[in-house]
Design a protein around this motif. Structure first.
Motif, PDB file in Angstrom:
ATOM      1  N   ILE A   1      42.962  35.859  30.642  1.00  0.00           N
ATOM      2  CA  ILE A   1      43.878  36.970  30.862  1.00  0.00           C
ATOM      3  C   ILE A   1      43.462  37.827  32.055  1.00  0.00           C
ATOM      4  O   ILE A   1      44.298  38.243  32.859  1.00  0.00           O
ATOM      5  CB  ILE A   1      43.994  37.835  29.587  1.00  0.00           C
ATOM      6  N   MET A   2      42.188  38.064  32.199  1.00  0.00           N
ATOM      7  CA  MET A   2      41.733  38.934  33.293  1.00  0.00           C
ATOM      8  C   MET A   2      40.246  38.716  33.520  1.00  0.00           C
ATOM      9  O   MET A   2      39.496  38.500  32.569  1.00  0.00           O
ATOM     10  CB  MET A   2      41.983  40.400  32.945  1.00  0.00           C
ATOM     11  N   ALA A   3      39.841  38.769  34.779  1.00  0.00           N
ATOM     12  CA  ALA A   3      38.411  38.789  35.103  1.00  0.00           C
ATOM     13  C   ALA A   3      38.251  39.423  36.471  1.00  0.00           C
ATOM     14  O   ALA A   3      39.150  39.360  37.312  1.00  0.00           O
ATOM     15  CB  ALA A   3      37.814  37.379  35.084  1.00  0.00           C
ATOM     16  N   GLY A   4      37.128  40.055  36.690  1.00  0.00           N
ATOM     17  CA  GLY A   4      36.882  40.710  37.967  1.00  0.00           C
ATOM     18  C   GLY A   4      35.418  41.052  38.119  1.00  0.00           C
ATOM     19  O   GLY A   4      34.556  40.492  37.436  1.00  0.00           O
ATOM     20  N   LEU A   5      35.148  41.986  38.999  1.00  0.00           N
ATOM     21  CA  LEU A   5      33.786  42.431  39.259  1.00  0.00           C
ATOM     22  C   LEU A   5      33.773  43.956  39.219  1.00  0.00           C
ATOM     23  O   LEU A   5      34.778  44.590  39.538  1.00  0.00           O
ATOM     24  CB  LEU A   5      33.302  41.928  40.623  1.00  0.00           C
ATOM     25  N   ASN A   6      32.674  44.536  38.818  1.00  0.00           N
ATOM     26  CA  ASN A   6      32.608  45.981  38.694  1.00  0.00           C
ATOM     27  C   ASN A   6      32.938  46.682  40.003  1.00  0.00           C
ATOM     28  O   ASN A   6      32.569  46.216  41.086  1.00  0.00           O
ATOM     29  CB  ASN A   6      31.214  46.420  38.253  1.00  0.00           C
ATOM     30  N   GLY A   7      33.598  47.824  39.880  1.00  0.00           N
ATOM     31  CA  GLY A   7      33.867  48.667  41.040  1.00  0.00           C
ATOM     32  C   GLY A   7      32.875  49.806  41.106  1.00  0.00           C
ATOM     33  O   GLY A   7      31.676  49.617  40.885  1.00  0.00           O
ATOM     34  N   LEU A   8      33.368  50.999  41.376  1.00  0.00           N
ATOM     35  CA  LEU A   8      32.481  52.151  41.441  1.00  0.00           C
ATOM     36  C   LEU A   8      31.915  52.490  40.077  1.00  0.00           C
ATOM     37  O   LEU A   8      30.802  52.996  39.958  1.00  0.00           O
ATOM     38  CB  LEU A   8      33.242  53.364  41.999  1.00  0.00           C
ATOM     39  N   ILE A   9      32.701  52.253  39.021  1.00  0.00           N
ATOM     40  CA  ILE A   9      32.230  52.483  37.665  1.00  0.00           C
ATOM     41  C   ILE A   9      32.595  51.275  36.817  1.00  0.00           C
ATOM     42  O   ILE A   9      33.610  50.623  37.048  1.00  0.00           O
ATOM     43  CB  ILE A   9      32.854  53.756  37.056  1.00  0.00           C
ATOM     44  N   PRO A  10      31.760  50.932  35.829  1.00  0.00           N
ATOM     45  CA  PRO A  10      32.081  49.788  34.973  1.00  0.00           C
ATOM     46  C   PRO A  10      33.288  50.069  34.086  1.00  0.00           C
ATOM     47  O   PRO A  10      33.531  51.207  33.695  1.00  0.00           O
ATOM     48  CB  PRO A  10      30.810  49.621  34.127  1.00  0.00           C
TER      49      PRO A  10
ATOM     50  N   LYS B   1      49.699  35.094  35.269  1.00  0.00           N
ATOM     51  CA  LYS B   1      48.729  34.485  36.185  1.00  0.00           C
ATOM     52  C   LYS B   1      48.587  32.987  35.949  1.00  0.00           C
ATOM     53  O   LYS B   1      48.053  32.276  36.799  1.00  0.00           O
ATOM     54  CB  LYS B   1      47.386  35.206  36.048  1.00  0.00           C
ATOM     55  N   GLY B   2      49.079  32.519  34.809  1.00  0.00           N
ATOM     56  CA  GLY B   2      49.153  31.084  34.565  1.00  0.00           C
ATOM     57  C   GLY B   2      50.558  30.552  34.714  1.00  0.00           C
ATOM     58  O   GLY B   2      50.779  29.456  35.235  1.00  0.00           O
ATOM     59  N   VAL B   3      51.537  31.348  34.278  1.00  0.00           N
ATOM     60  CA  VAL B   3      52.929  30.887  34.313  1.00  0.00           C
ATOM     61  C   VAL B   3      53.448  30.808  35.747  1.00  0.00           C
ATOM     62  O   VAL B   3      54.155  29.858  36.111  1.00  0.00           O
ATOM     63  CB  VAL B   3      53.814  31.810  33.454  1.00  0.00           C
ATOM     64  N   GLY B   4      53.112  31.809  36.576  1.00  0.00           N
ATOM     65  CA  GLY B   4      53.545  31.761  37.979  1.00  0.00           C
ATOM     66  C   GLY B   4      53.095  30.483  38.672  1.00  0.00           C
ATOM     67  O   GLY B   4      53.912  29.790  39.306  1.00  0.00           O
TER      68      GLY B   4
END
Length: 372
Positions: A319-328, A351-354
């Protein structure tokens, strides 16, 4: 029969689609761009109607995009703007042309790294993620090509080359997810600035970005530039196919397929399938790559487009994944293997259907060529 099943799923999905967020967002863009690909491949007006109906809820008569904050500096906000070109071409409604210029303005004011790459977001300063290349560069390429803007295409190429320099792993022939030029984020190597793993969907975004940029460059005007993009694309696809599982799918974290908890993920597999199929159609990749793309697509349809209580669902989507920004947030997004496999897995996410829509559009075009 399988194609009929896919078409039934697509028709039902679009009929029942609810905007992902109240504000302008890239997730809706995934579905819009998929519908656009289906429209161009099939010429069925229901896909164009879906796009125009959405835009008419979001774009006023002056071309102002509602619920869009220009100083959020969010590279994701460029993505949905791609379909404005088709909307204008099909309707000649000037509001879409004005909206295109408003999206282009977002790129003009977007902060950049010292090497010239767009920051991923205002809250992710000095960072470049593979995801962001898909969000911005195809729109930028279409705009530059239509305006015969060589400088714009050179800018795009420079950004891809910087990503090649900063994120490519010569050993594994794959790209790491993110780069922090300050080397201060908890996920960034203190020497190289790279994150530590190969997240499949990030690489999938990047693969789609390259092939879509290539498709939108006029070879008669910019052949040398286009050839540079093609070199990067071929190298990338040569790396990707090394990690295709015998099932036809790819793992959530590439190169660690035997590590406990890793799983075969749908959205990345469909992104790779689309990129392989399209690369063959554009006469960049040979038939062996076409076969791998077909195998990936067919494996998803066979194993992950499943009926549940009388309704087809596309399953096994991160569904979602990323990397930390300024704050977790959402826990510690530290780029570790454990992090990537901990994120929620669901069904029917844009993000899968498109990418399914995009891959199926290539299947339609392949059938038209008698190659399926």
């Amino acid at each position: 029969m399988k194609n009929l099943e896919v078409e039934n799923y697509i028709e039902s999905y679009l009929k029942n689609y609810k905007d992902y967020k109240s504000e302008w967002n890239y997730e809706d863009g995934c579905i819009l761009i998929g519908a656009e690909a289906l429209y161009k491949a099939s010429k069925k007006n229901n896909y164009l109607k879906f796009i125009l109906d959405y835009l008419d809820r979001r774009v006023d008569e002056n071309g102002v995009i509602l619920e869009l904050n220009p100083v959020e500096y969010n590279i994701d906000n460029i993505n949905s703007g791609r379909v404005l070109f088709t909307a204008y071409d099909e309707t000649k409604n000037e509001k879409y042309k004005h909206a295109i210029e408003n999206i282009k303005y977002l790129l003009k004011i977007h902060p950049r790294t010292s090497e010239g790459n767009f920051w991923h977001k205002g809250r992710y300063p000095h960072q470049v993620w593979l995801d962001g290349l898909y969000m911005a560069q195809p729109f930028y390429a279409i705009y530059s090509n239509e305006n015969s803007d060589k400088y714009g295409l050179e800018d795009i190429l420079n950004q891809f080359k910087n990503v090649r320099k900063n994120l490519f792993c010569e050993d594994k022939k794959l790209y790491f997810h993110g780069f922090d030029e300050t080397r201060t984020m908890n996920w960034a190597d203190k020497v190289t600035g790279k994150s530590s793993n190969f997240w499949a969907r990030a690489i999938g975004w990047y693969a789609m970005a390259l092939v879509d940029v290539i498709d939108n460059i006029d070879e008669s005007l910019f052949k040398n530039l286009k050839d540079e993009f093609i070199k990067l694309y071929i190298e990338l696809m040569e790396g990707i196919i090394q990690y295709q599982d015998q099932s036809g799918l790819w793992y959530q974290v590439m190169t660690l397929e035997n590590k406990k908890g890793n799983y075969l993920e749908t959205s990345a597999t469909l992104m790779f399938a689309y990129s392989l199929l399209k690369g063959n159609r554009l006469n960049i990749l040979d038939k062996s790559y076409l076969d791998k793309g077909k195998k990936a697509y067919e494996a998803i349809i066979e194993n992950n487009l499943i009926e549940n209580n009388g309704k087809l669902e596309l399953k096994n989507i991160c569904i979602m994944a990323g990397l930390n920004g300024l704050i977790p947030f959402n826990g510690d997004r530290n780029g570790s293997f454990e992090y990537y496999i901990s994120e929620k897995i669901g069904v029917d996410d844009p993000k899968g259907v498109g990418p399914l829509f995009k891959a199926y559009s290539e299947i339609i075009l392949l059938e038209d060529r008698g190659g399926y």
